[in-house]
Design a protein around this motif. Sequence first.
Motif, short mmCIF file in Angstrom:
data_model
loop_
_atom_site.label_atom_id
_atom_site.label_comp_id
_atom_site.label_asym_id
_atom_site.label_seq_id
_atom_site.Cartn_x
_atom_site.Cartn_y
_atom_site.Cartn_z
N ASP A 29 0.81 -1.22 0.00
CA ASP A 29 0.00 0.00 0.00
C ASP A 29 0.84 1.27 0.00
OD1 ASP A 29 -2.36 -1.36 -0.09
OD2 ASP A 29 -2.79 -1.22 2.04
N GLY A 30 2.17 1.13 -0.04
CA GLY A 30 3.01 2.31 -0.03
C GLY A 30 3.05 3.01 1.31
N VAL A 31 2.87 2.26 2.40
CA VAL A 31 2.94 2.82 3.76
C VAL A 31 4.36 2.60 4.27
CG1 VAL A 31 2.07 2.67 6.12
CG2 VAL A 31 0.51 2.36 4.18
N PRO A 32 5.13 3.68 4.52
CA PRO A 32 6.55 3.53 4.84
C PRO A 32 6.85 2.95 6.21
CG PRO A 32 5.90 5.83 5.00
CD PRO A 32 4.72 5.09 4.43
N GLY A 33 5.98 3.14 7.19
CA GLY A 33 6.26 2.68 8.54
C GLY A 33 7.25 3.59 9.24
N VAL A 34 7.71 3.15 10.42
CA VAL A 34 8.66 3.92 11.22
C VAL A 34 10.08 3.51 10.83
CG1 VAL A 34 9.48 4.40 13.56
CG2 VAL A 34 7.03 4.14 13.12
N GLU A 35 10.92 4.47 10.58
CA GLU A 35 12.29 4.18 10.16
C GLU A 35 13.01 3.32 11.20
OE1 GLU A 35 16.37 6.54 8.75
OE2 GLU A 35 14.54 7.67 9.25
N GLY A 36 13.61 2.23 10.74
CA GLY A 36 14.35 1.34 11.63
C GLY A 36 13.52 0.31 12.35
N VAL A 37 12.20 0.31 12.11
CA VAL A 37 11.31 -0.65 12.78
C VAL A 37 10.76 -1.63 11.74
CG1 VAL A 37 9.18 -0.97 14.10
CG2 VAL A 37 10.65 1.01 14.56
N GLY A 38 11.17 -2.88 11.87
CA GLY A 38 10.63 -3.93 11.02
C GLY A 38 9.51 -4.67 11.73
N ALA A 39 9.03 -5.73 11.11
CA ALA A 39 7.89 -6.46 11.66
C ALA A 39 8.20 -7.07 13.02
CB ALA A 39 7.45 -7.54 10.68
N GLU A 40 9.39 -7.68 13.18
CA GLU A 40 9.72 -8.32 14.45
C GLU A 40 9.87 -7.30 15.57
OE1 GLU A 40 9.62 -11.47 15.35
OE2 GLU A 40 8.84 -11.79 13.33
N THR A 41 10.52 -6.18 15.26
CA THR A 41 10.65 -5.13 16.27
C THR A 41 9.27 -4.58 16.65
OG1 THR A 41 12.82 -4.49 15.46
CG2 THR A 41 11.65 -2.85 16.77
N ALA A 42 8.41 -4.42 15.66
CA ALA A 42 7.06 -3.92 15.93
C ALA A 42 6.31 -4.87 16.86
CB ALA A 42 6.29 -3.75 14.62
N ARG A 43 6.43 -6.17 16.62
CA ARG A 43 5.75 -7.14 17.49
C ARG A 43 6.31 -7.08 18.91
NH1 ARG A 43 6.64 -10.22 12.72
NH2 ARG A 43 4.68 -10.47 11.57
N THR A 44 7.61 -6.94 19.03
CA THR A 44 8.22 -6.85 20.36
C THR A 44 7.71 -5.62 21.11
OG1 THR A 44 10.23 -7.96 19.58
CG2 THR A 44 10.41 -6.66 21.60
N LEU A 45 7.65 -4.50 20.42
CA LEU A 45 7.16 -3.27 21.04
C LEU A 45 5.70 -3.42 21.46
CD1 LEU A 45 8.74 -0.68 18.58
CD2 LEU A 45 9.31 -0.95 21.01
N LEU A 46 4.89 -4.04 20.61
CA LEU A 46 3.47 -4.18 20.93
C LEU A 46 3.24 -5.16 22.08
CD1 LEU A 46 2.01 -4.13 17.31
CD2 LEU A 46 1.85 -2.33 19.04
N ARG A 47 4.09 -6.17 22.18
CA ARG A 47 3.97 -7.09 23.33
C ARG A 47 4.26 -6.35 24.64
NH1 ARG A 47 5.97 -11.16 19.72
NH2 ARG A 47 8.16 -10.59 20.15
N SER A 48 5.17 -5.39 24.58
CA SER A 48 5.55 -4.66 25.79
C SER A 48 4.62 -3.49 26.12
CB SER A 48 6.98 -4.12 25.65
OG SER A 48 7.91 -5.17 25.50
N PHE A 49 4.15 -2.79 25.06
CA PHE A 49 3.44 -1.53 25.28
C PHE A 49 2.02 -1.50 24.71
CE2 PHE A 49 8.03 -0.57 25.00
CZ PHE A 49 8.24 -0.18 26.31
N VAL A 50 1.53 -2.62 24.18
CA VAL A 50 0.15 -2.84 23.74
C VAL A 50 -0.18 -2.16 22.41
CG1 VAL A 50 -2.30 -2.71 24.32
CG2 VAL A 50 -0.60 -3.14 26.12
N ASP A 51 0.06 -0.83 22.33
CA ASP A 51 -0.31 -0.11 21.11
C ASP A 51 0.63 1.08 20.91
OD1 ASP A 51 -1.17 1.80 22.95
OD2 ASP A 51 -3.28 1.26 22.74
N ILE A 52 0.40 1.83 19.84
CA ILE A 52 1.28 2.97 19.53
C ILE A 52 1.21 4.04 20.61
CG2 ILE A 52 1.63 4.89 17.92
CD1 ILE A 52 1.06 2.93 15.66
N SER A 53 0.05 4.26 21.17
CA SER A 53 -0.07 5.25 22.25
C SER A 53 0.81 4.86 23.43
CB SER A 53 -1.53 5.38 22.69
OG SER A 53 -2.32 5.91 21.65
N GLY A 54 0.83 3.56 23.75
CA GLY A 54 1.66 3.09 24.84
C GLY A 54 3.15 3.22 24.54
N ILE A 55 3.51 3.01 23.28
CA ILE A 55 4.90 3.17 22.88
C ILE A 55 5.34 4.63 23.01
CG2 ILE A 55 6.52 3.04 20.93
CD1 ILE A 55 4.77 0.66 19.91
N ILE A 56 4.50 5.55 22.54
CA ILE A 56 4.81 6.99 22.62
C ILE A 56 4.94 7.43 24.08
CG2 ILE A 56 3.88 9.29 22.18
CD1 ILE A 56 2.65 8.14 19.60
#
Length: 215
Positions: free
Chosen positions: A184-211
Amino acid sequence: MKVTIVDMSGVFRAAWHSGADKPVSHAFESTLKAVRGYASNADRVVVATDIGPSFRQALSPLYKAPRATPAAQMVEQMRRCQDALELDGYAVVGVAEYEADDVIATVTDLCRACGFEVLIHSADKDLLALVSENVFVRSTATGRLWRPFDVSMPTKAPDKNARGLGVAPAQVRDLLALAGDTADGVPGVEGVGAETARTLLRSFVDISGIIAALD
């Protein structure tokens, strides 16, 4: 009540691109056959379709930029599909500047509020965000039925047909926003791949929690 929602635009595009060496009517005929098959056991049927460019393209020129502008013949054949399915008596729904996915999500929310069971037919992984105990997605590409535990299954399960996204359905949109989506041409966050994203979401639940935990 059982409600079936079909991503007609997705079904049509797959048929169109797979039938490049076939008569121009191939996608039209294949789409009608597929949609009628999906609708056969439902109490109510909603057929969702795209109408024109999405408002997201005005927000970001990168959005779906990799996709070529549809040919006039393709647009006409899709319109014919919509007309034929309306004559069949199905509710064909499209809203200018919105995508079939937006229609599907809105109708799903309305059905969920009424206590209806919903089965979505689509190959779009974005729609796995809607999966719940009464909302399921059947892939039009593979035939796989996605339930909540299917979405949450590890991405590296031994059986490739049982591999999931590794996050809960409610986290799918955050996963795709963080890791990006090349289709879809969505760039995502620089330096964050799928595995890193999953790790972050396991720890912080969602993007609001990460921020909230950035420091």
